[in-house]
Write an enzyme that holds these catalytic residues in place. Structure first.
Site: not given
Ligand code: GLN
Length: 555
Positions: A387, A513, A515
């Site tokens: 990001c 994102h 993750e």
């Protein structure tokens, strides 16, 4: 599947102090029940007045966990998704702000005409509606586990506790279970664990009308049978329902320890759930790999909130998962990007095997991050930008490869000559800050010749977003001509989602994102490949230094 198809409700409250790991406890119970063949739904209540945590800063709240449907939620939802290996929806995170908002809207509409609108029954009814909705929406769900945020004794938590008390009355003892997580501290000077805080916390809970059925006792020392008996006696709980929740190194150990303590069996018996035995072999194998890694790798995380690890919860976990798949222990080194512009701090990055720049907001620390990107690009150290990290990589490329001096994001410099990162028209119109970023899952098409495609091994992917600024397409041509690779974009090609730099061991920046979608038994492909690239880099670095020390051909 439970026979009568009535959903069962489990409520988890917390006592004594916060941060005892209620979210992980809920998740651990969730996975145990799921691995006994039950369909489980998880939900968290947050008693604050914000509608969601999206408007709080990371120091207040830690990470904001974004779901596929774009809901900005508490970081515990991250644990729920990771442990259950399921994607949740916005119904799984309810705040006081949402509950009051709904009731006040109804009042204005005239839905309660004639009545005085009150906490009991209107607010409590709305809370109960949201618990039941989760069971109804998912149709065949056997068990709903609801975590009540905060600590018993907090004023703002009272309507939630009252609601779950009423649920017990409505559905009866066989269908509702109360679990209370407390602290049993070890007092150094006395040389023993103390049960009094737990006694007080349970007393408080009973004062509200809730008698816990099971106590989870967080403790640094094993609890002897005598201590369990004592806690049971004072708290009006059978001693076999006093479960030890001992401090552990890895949160992924907790389901296994709870099982050893008999928690899942106890829950199934209490709720009369007919289910299979526990099948958790895969999880045990994963734990084995976490505990006995074959390799080690050191990754630097270059961010602004490095003192507050909760801001990067999902990234930390994603590295654990990627470590498991690479049979490596991933050591994380936290680097405050504000310090990188000073002195020779950048040289330190050479000691690391890979650098990640995570998401973030605001100008502070930006120049240090951009310098870090330059350094790892030039020194061919594996790089992963997420990001804001990706945006920094674009800025660095524009400045130092394309000669666009002063290139920037309009987030940091509104008047830059080269706004390589900027707002889309839709975002420029935004007035209200809550829930108005680009949020949730968006599709992305990968280019075949890329690090990313090699990682995902599929053409179309879906990833979650949380940002306002985007790659500015006006600069697409000049940047790609100079060698930047657009490795992923939205299906209409209007939004750049992934940039890469070829001729580098591994250089990937993503606007989303990743993750948030990494799971313990299914590491995220990009994290997995980044760790792999970092391991390779480490090996090549070692080879180089030994060659330098002992040249193959004597000079
Ligand atoms: N501040 C940047 C934006 O809003 C990046 C956000 C992030 O990293 N999540 O676009």
């Amino acid at each position: 599947m439970n026979p009568k198809n009535v959903p069962k409700y489990i409520f988890i409250t917390g006592g004594v102090v916060s941060s005892l790991g209620k979210g992980v406890a809920c998740s651990s119970l969730g996975i145990l029940l799921k691995k006994r063949g039950l369909k489980v739904s998880l939900q968290k209540f947050d008693p604050y007045l914000n509608v969601d945590p999206g408007t709080m800063n990371p120091f207040q709240h830690g990470e904001v966990f974004v779901l596929d449907d774009g809901a900005e939620t508490d970081l515990d939802l991250g644990h729920y998704e990771r442990f259950l290996d399921e994607s949740l929806t916005r119904d799984s995170n309810v705040t006081t702000g949402q509950v009051y908002g709904e009731v006040i809207t109804r009042e204005r509409r005239g839905d309660y005409l004639g009545a005085t609108v009150q906490v009991i029954p209107h607010i409590t009814d709305e809370i109960k509606r949201r618990i039941k909705k989760l069971a109804e929406k998912n149709g065949d769900v056997d068990v709903v586990i609801t975590e009540i945020g905060g600590t018993v004794g907090d004023i703002e938590g009272l309507p939630f506790l009252e609601s779950i008390r009423q649920m017990g009355l409505e559905y009866g003892h066989k269908n509702v279970l109360y679990i209370h997580l407390t602290l049993v501290p070890f007092i150094e000077s006395a040389g023993e664990v103390k049960t009094k805080p737990t006694q007080h916390s349970v007393k408080e809970l009973r004062g509200i009308g809730i008698q816990p059925d099971i106590l989870l006792c967080r403790t640094p020392r094993p609890l002897s049978p005598e201590i369990k008996n004592k806690i049971g006696l004072f708290c009006n709980v059978p001693s076999q329902s006093v479960i030890q929740a001992i401090d552990v190194k890895s949160i992924y150990q907790i389901p296994l320890l709870f099982h050893q303590e008999g928690l899942d069996e106890l829950v199934c018996q209490h709720l009369d759930l007919s289910c299979s035995g526990l099948n958790i072999k895969e999880w045990e194998d994963m734990m084995e790999k976490i505990e006995h890694p074959k390799h080690e790798v050191k990754i630097g995380i270059c961010g602004k909130y490095t003192n507050l690890k909760d801001s990067y919860k999902s990234i930390i976990e994603a590295f654990v998962h990627a470590g498991v798949e690479n049979e490596a222990r991933v050591e994380l080194e936290w680097i405050n990007s504000e310090n990188l512009v000073k002195d020779k701090a950048l040289e330190y990055l050479k000691e690391l095997d890979g650098i990640l720049i995570p998401g973030g907001f605001g100008e502070r620390g930006i120049e240090g991050k951009i310098e870090a990107v330059r350094f790892v690009r030039e020194n061919k150290i594996p790089f992963f930008g997420i990001c804001l990290g990706m945006q920094c990589a674009v800025i660095e490329f524009a400045r130092n490869i394309c000669g666009k001096k002063g290139a920037n994001s309009t987030e940091f410099d509104k008047n830059t000559r080269y706004p390589v990162i900027s707002l889309l028209i839709e975002q420029e119109k935004v007035v209200y800050k809550g829930a108005t970023m680009r949020l949730g899952a968006y599709p992305c098409i990968l280019g075949k010749e890329s690090f990313s495609f090699r990682a995902y091994r599929e053409k179309e992917i879906s990833e979650r977003h949380r940002h306002r600024f985007e790659f500015n397409n006006n600069f697409k041509e000049s940047l790609t001509k100079a060698g930047l690779r657009i490795a992923g974009a939205s299906p209409d090609e209007k939004l750049v989602e992934i940039i890469e730099i070829p001729n580098h061991p591994w250089f990937v920046g993503v606007q989303f994102h990743p993750e948030l979608k990494s799971r313990p038994l299914r590491a995220h492909p990009l994290f997995r490949e980044f760790v792999k690239a970092s391991l390779n880099y480490k090996t090549s670095k070692k080879l180089k230094t030994t060659e330098e020390k002992e040249p193959l051909v004597k000079r």
